[in-house]
Design a protein around this motif. Structure first.
Motif, PDB file in Angstrom:
ATOM      1  N   VAL A 161      29.018  35.088  28.906  1.00  0.00           N
ATOM      2  CA  VAL A 161      27.862  35.640  29.867  1.00  0.00           C
ATOM      3  C   VAL A 161      28.259  34.184  30.777  1.00  0.00           C
ATOM      4  O   VAL A 161      27.313  32.795  30.240  1.00  0.00           O
ATOM      5  CB  VAL A 161      26.631  36.140  29.615  1.00  0.00           C
ATOM      6  CG1 VAL A 161      25.942  36.608  30.777  1.00  0.00           C
ATOM      7  CG2 VAL A 161      27.039  37.531  28.993  1.00  0.00           C
TER       8      VAL A 161
ATOM      9  N   VAL B 220      30.483  39.587  32.462  1.00  0.00           N
ATOM     10  CA  VAL B 220      30.590  38.567  31.254  1.00  0.00           C
ATOM     11  C   VAL B 220      32.523  38.850  31.239  1.00  0.00           C
ATOM     12  O   VAL B 220      32.747  39.693  32.135  1.00  0.00           O
ATOM     13  CB  VAL B 220      30.490  40.281  31.010  1.00  0.00           C
ATOM     14  CG1 VAL B 220      31.055  40.256  29.562  1.00  0.00           C
ATOM     15  CG2 VAL B 220      28.749  40.064  31.134  1.00  0.00           C
TER      16      VAL B 220
ATOM     17  N   ALA C 272      29.316  35.420  20.425  1.00  0.00           N
ATOM     18  CA  ALA C 272      28.851  35.802  22.154  1.00  0.00           C
ATOM     19  C   ALA C 272      28.369  34.143  22.840  1.00  0.00           C
ATOM     20  O   ALA C 272      27.969  33.488  21.712  1.00  0.00           O
ATOM     21  CB  ALA C 272      27.722  36.788  22.400  1.00  0.00           C
TER      22      ALA C 272
ATOM     23  N   VAL D 120      25.969  32.180  25.793  1.00  0.00           N
ATOM     24  CA  VAL D 120      25.545  33.029  27.010  1.00  0.00           C
ATOM     25  C   VAL D 120      24.703  31.572  27.760  1.00  0.00           C
ATOM     26  O   VAL D 120      25.077  30.572  27.170  1.00  0.00           O
ATOM     27  CB  VAL D 120      23.973  33.791  27.048  1.00  0.00           C
ATOM     28  CG1 VAL D 120      24.610  34.601  26.924  1.00  0.00           C
ATOM     29  CG2 VAL D 120      22.943  32.312  26.219  1.00  0.00           C
TER      30      VAL D 120
ATOM     31  N   GLY E 264      14.162  34.192  23.251  1.00  0.00           N
ATOM     32  CA  GLY E 264      14.649  35.471  23.151  1.00  0.00           C
ATOM     33  C   GLY E 264      13.208  36.697  22.315  1.00  0.00           C
ATOM     34  O   GLY E 264      13.439  37.702  22.362  1.00  0.00           O
TER      35      GLY E 264
ATOM     36  N   LEU F 279      17.939  39.067  30.077  1.00  0.00           N
ATOM     37  CA  LEU F 279      18.586  37.704  30.242  1.00  0.00           C
ATOM     38  C   LEU F 279      19.018  37.004  31.516  1.00  0.00           C
ATOM     39  O   LEU F 279      18.976  35.705  31.266  1.00  0.00           O
ATOM     40  CB  LEU F 279      19.863  38.166  29.180  1.00  0.00           C
ATOM     41  CG  LEU F 279      20.701  36.559  29.445  1.00  0.00           C
ATOM     42  CD1 LEU F 279      20.861  36.263  28.019  1.00  0.00           C
ATOM     43  CD2 LEU F 279      22.480  37.156  29.416  1.00  0.00           C
TER      44      LEU F 279
ATOM     45  N   THR G 280      17.488  33.258  32.474  1.00  0.00           N
ATOM     46  CA  THR G 280      18.330  31.940  32.749  1.00  0.00           C
ATOM     47  C   THR G 280      18.584  31.871  34.205  1.00  0.00           C
ATOM     48  O   THR G 280      18.567  30.816  34.597  1.00  0.00           O
ATOM     49  CB  THR G 280      19.936  32.659  32.415  1.00  0.00           C
ATOM     50  OG1 THR G 280      20.611  33.847  32.697  1.00  0.00           O
ATOM     51  CG2 THR G 280      20.260  32.494  31.105  1.00  0.00           C
TER      52      THR G 280
ATOM     53  N   LEU H 214      25.363  32.282  20.208  1.00  0.00           N
ATOM     54  CA  LEU H 214      24.548  33.276  19.071  1.00  0.00           C
ATOM     55  C   LEU H 214      25.334  33.533  17.987  1.00  0.00           C
ATOM     56  O   LEU H 214      26.602  34.046  17.760  1.00  0.00           O
ATOM     57  CB  LEU H 214      24.189  34.509  20.318  1.00  0.00           C
ATOM     58  CG  LEU H 214      23.963  34.601  21.545  1.00  0.00           C
ATOM     59  CD1 LEU H 214      23.728  35.851  22.812  1.00  0.00           C
ATOM     60  CD2 LEU H 214      22.731  33.400  22.017  1.00  0.00           C
TER      61      LEU H 214
ATOM     62  N   SER I  20      27.174  39.926  20.883  1.00  0.00           N
ATOM     63  CA  SER I  20      26.926  40.324  21.784  1.00  0.00           C
ATOM     64  C   SER I  20      25.281  39.932  22.241  1.00  0.00           C
ATOM     65  O   SER I  20      24.954  39.748  21.442  1.00  0.00           O
ATOM     66  CB  SER I  20      27.115  41.862  22.491  1.00  0.00           C
ATOM     67  OG  SER I  20      26.201  43.068  23.986  1.00  0.00           O
ATOM     68  N   TYR I  21      24.996  39.567  23.654  1.00  0.00           N
ATOM     69  CA  TYR I  21      23.719  38.971  24.430  1.00  0.00           C
ATOM     70  C   TYR I  21      22.852  40.084  24.073  1.00  0.00           C
ATOM     71  O   TYR I  21      22.378  39.771  23.855  1.00  0.00           O
ATOM     72  CB  TYR I  21      24.100  38.915  25.710  1.00  0.00           C
ATOM     73  CG  TYR I  21      24.184  39.703  27.019  1.00  0.00           C
ATOM     74  CD1 TYR I  21      22.935  40.618  27.342  1.00  0.00           C
ATOM     75  CD2 TYR I  21      25.755  40.239  26.732  1.00  0.00           C
ATOM     76  CE1 TYR I  21      23.061  41.781  28.450  1.00  0.00           C
ATOM     77  CE2 TYR I  21      25.673  41.164  28.034  1.00  0.00           C
ATOM     78  CZ  TYR I  21      24.384  42.258  28.251  1.00  0.00           C
ATOM     79  OH  TYR I  21      24.801  43.443  28.810  1.00  0.00           O
TER      80      TYR I  21
ATOM     81  N   LEU J 165      19.992  39.572  22.187  1.00  0.00           N
ATOM     82  CA  LEU J 165      18.986  39.314  22.167  1.00  0.00           C
ATOM     83  C   LEU J 165      17.411  40.068  21.713  1.00  0.00           C
ATOM     84  O   LEU J 165      16.348  39.943  21.482  1.00  0.00           O
ATOM     85  CB  LEU J 165      19.291  38.386  23.121  1.00  0.00           C
ATOM     86  CG  LEU J 165      19.695  37.560  22.843  1.00  0.00           C
ATOM     87  CD1 LEU J 165      20.055  36.749  24.428  1.00  0.00           C
ATOM     88  CD2 LEU J 165      18.893  36.427  21.714  1.00  0.00           C
TER      89      LEU J 165
END
Length: 411
Positions: free
Chosen positions: A12, A26, A61, A63, A313, A331, A335, A361, A365-366, A369
């Motif tokens: 990300v 992404v 992943a 981020v 998270g 997300l 951020t 992570l 994938s994000y 979370l």
């Protein structure tokens, strides 16, 4: 020394031009090159330039480092009994702040410093690479100055919150306390703060009192932040927009005029789902804000009374479940949204020129979370180019074989 982080299954970037065209930008099968404390390259792993060192993230992943734009870390004591009472049906008010004020005033500086160090370490282990923290539990000139001095050892994002509540000794002299905050207290604290904040809420400070404090802080060169809309509707949101505040935080109770003002201005609406969880109050409507075109941030509001968590998270998962945000929007809010709330163009995204803040992570994938709430998915953190491993497995205490944790400082 340059470092190539490669074999990133999903990256990300928060740069639509660099990725799939979405707000998260992404990239798949990606790599990032870091030089010192800066990102110098992102793109497909197959195209990555040579670097002095290569680190494989084995298909996991990654981020951007999380940006927590609202926290209260300088305090002593805890208020678990208050939490238990609320869980048994007692409504939340701002009165418990005074309990923490008494404990904080009595605490030695070493105790306060150790508390901030512990919580800052928890934040890093959660993937938070930039955080703001406030004073507000001293409410005397010396105690507020002391709190900001401690906070400044851990973050440049320090906020003067002398206008948190009116302390008991000024209960019958509100005007005198407001004059103290915007006069001698501000004089003592402004050199140690980047921001000024006010709790503009029933039981705390009204709009006129808030305006007086915020205007004085702005005149001293401090940026403006506001607590508003937590306990009920009021004038705080529109006051924040009028004064050009970087952020107005809580935003649980908003009128249509509040939403319109946020959508038309630069002030970020910072949502604090840990508060609603802890206080059993209504959830802020993040969907309403985003659909109107407002910029939204998510933060922990880590404090001993109404949101004693450092888990961003967990806040992301709550925002998805209860505030109407998608996993991608949550997300982004935690951020890039947090970076906007702090007016920090150097953080919140993984693009060349930004500070090298990355979170690996233990997931493909994000989305995990929110998909795996409460699970410690952060396995590595890169903060300003420095790499930290974060342990999330149990270690046997009897000498038996088992996985070994590793953690960064205070982590």
């Amino acid at each position: 020394m340059t470092v190539l982080y490669t074999d990133i299954g999903e990256l990300v970037t928060n740069d639509p031009a660099a990725g799939d065209g979405s707000a998260l930008g992404v990239l798949h099968d990606a790599a990032v090159v870091v030089d010192g404390d800066r990102i110098v390259w992102t793109g497909p792993a197959r195209d990555a330039p040579a670097a002095d060192r290569r680190v494989s993230w084995a298909g996991d992943a990654a981020v951007p480092g999380f940006v927590d734009s609202h926290a209260h870390l300088v305090f002593a004591g805890e208020r678990s009994a208050e939490f238990a009472a609320r869980a048994s049906g007692r409504p939340y008010t701002a009165g418990g702040i005074r309990t923490t004020v008494g404990a904080t005033r009595a605490a030695p500086v070493e105790v306060l410093d150790a508390g901030v160090a512990r919580l800052a370490g928890e934040m890093r282990a959660a993937g938070i690479t930039t955080f703001e923290t406030k004073s507000g539990y001293g409410l005397t000139v010396d105690d507020e100055r002391r709190a900001l001095g401690i906070a400044g050892r851990y973050t440049p994002e320090t906020t003067f919150l002398g206008a948190h509540v009116v302390p008991d000794e000024y209960a019958d002299r509100r005007d005198d306390y407001v004059d103290l905050v915007r006069g001698p207290m501000l004089d003592a604290c402004a050199p140690h703060a980047r921001w000024v904040d006010v709790f503009c809420e029933r039981g705390a400070f009204d709009a006129d009192e808030s305006r007086a404090v915020l205007s004085a802080g702005r005149d001293r060169g401090l940026g403006v932040r506001v607590h508003a809309g937590q306990l009920g509707p009021g004038d705080g949101v529109r006051l924040a927009v009028e004064l050009g505040a970087a952020s107005v935080d809580h935003c649980t109770f908003l009128s249509d005029a509040d939403v319109d003002a946020l959508a038309a201005g630069r002030t970020v609406a910072t949502l604090l789902p840990g508060v609603e969880f802890s206080t059993r109050t209504p959830w802020a409507d993040g969907r309403r804000l985003l659909d109107a075109g407002a910029t939204v941030a998510l933060a922990t509001d880590c404090n001993p009374g109404s949101s004693f968590t450092t888990s961003i998270g967990f806040c992301i998962a709550l925002a998805v479940r209860h505030m109407g945000l998608s996993p991608a929007e949550a997300l982004h809010a935690a951020t890039a949204g947090g970076a906007a709330a702090l007016r920090r163009p150097d953080v919140g995204a993984v693009t060349p020129g930004r500070r090298a803040d990355l979170v690996r992570l233990a997931a493909p994938s994000y989305v995990h979370l929110a998909y795996r709430p409460g699970v410690p998915l952060v396995s590595e953190v890169v903060a300003a180019g420095t790499r930290y491993a974060v342990g999330h497995h149990a270690v046997p205490v009897d000498g038996g074989a088992g996985p070994v944790d590793r953690a960064g400082p205070h982590g």
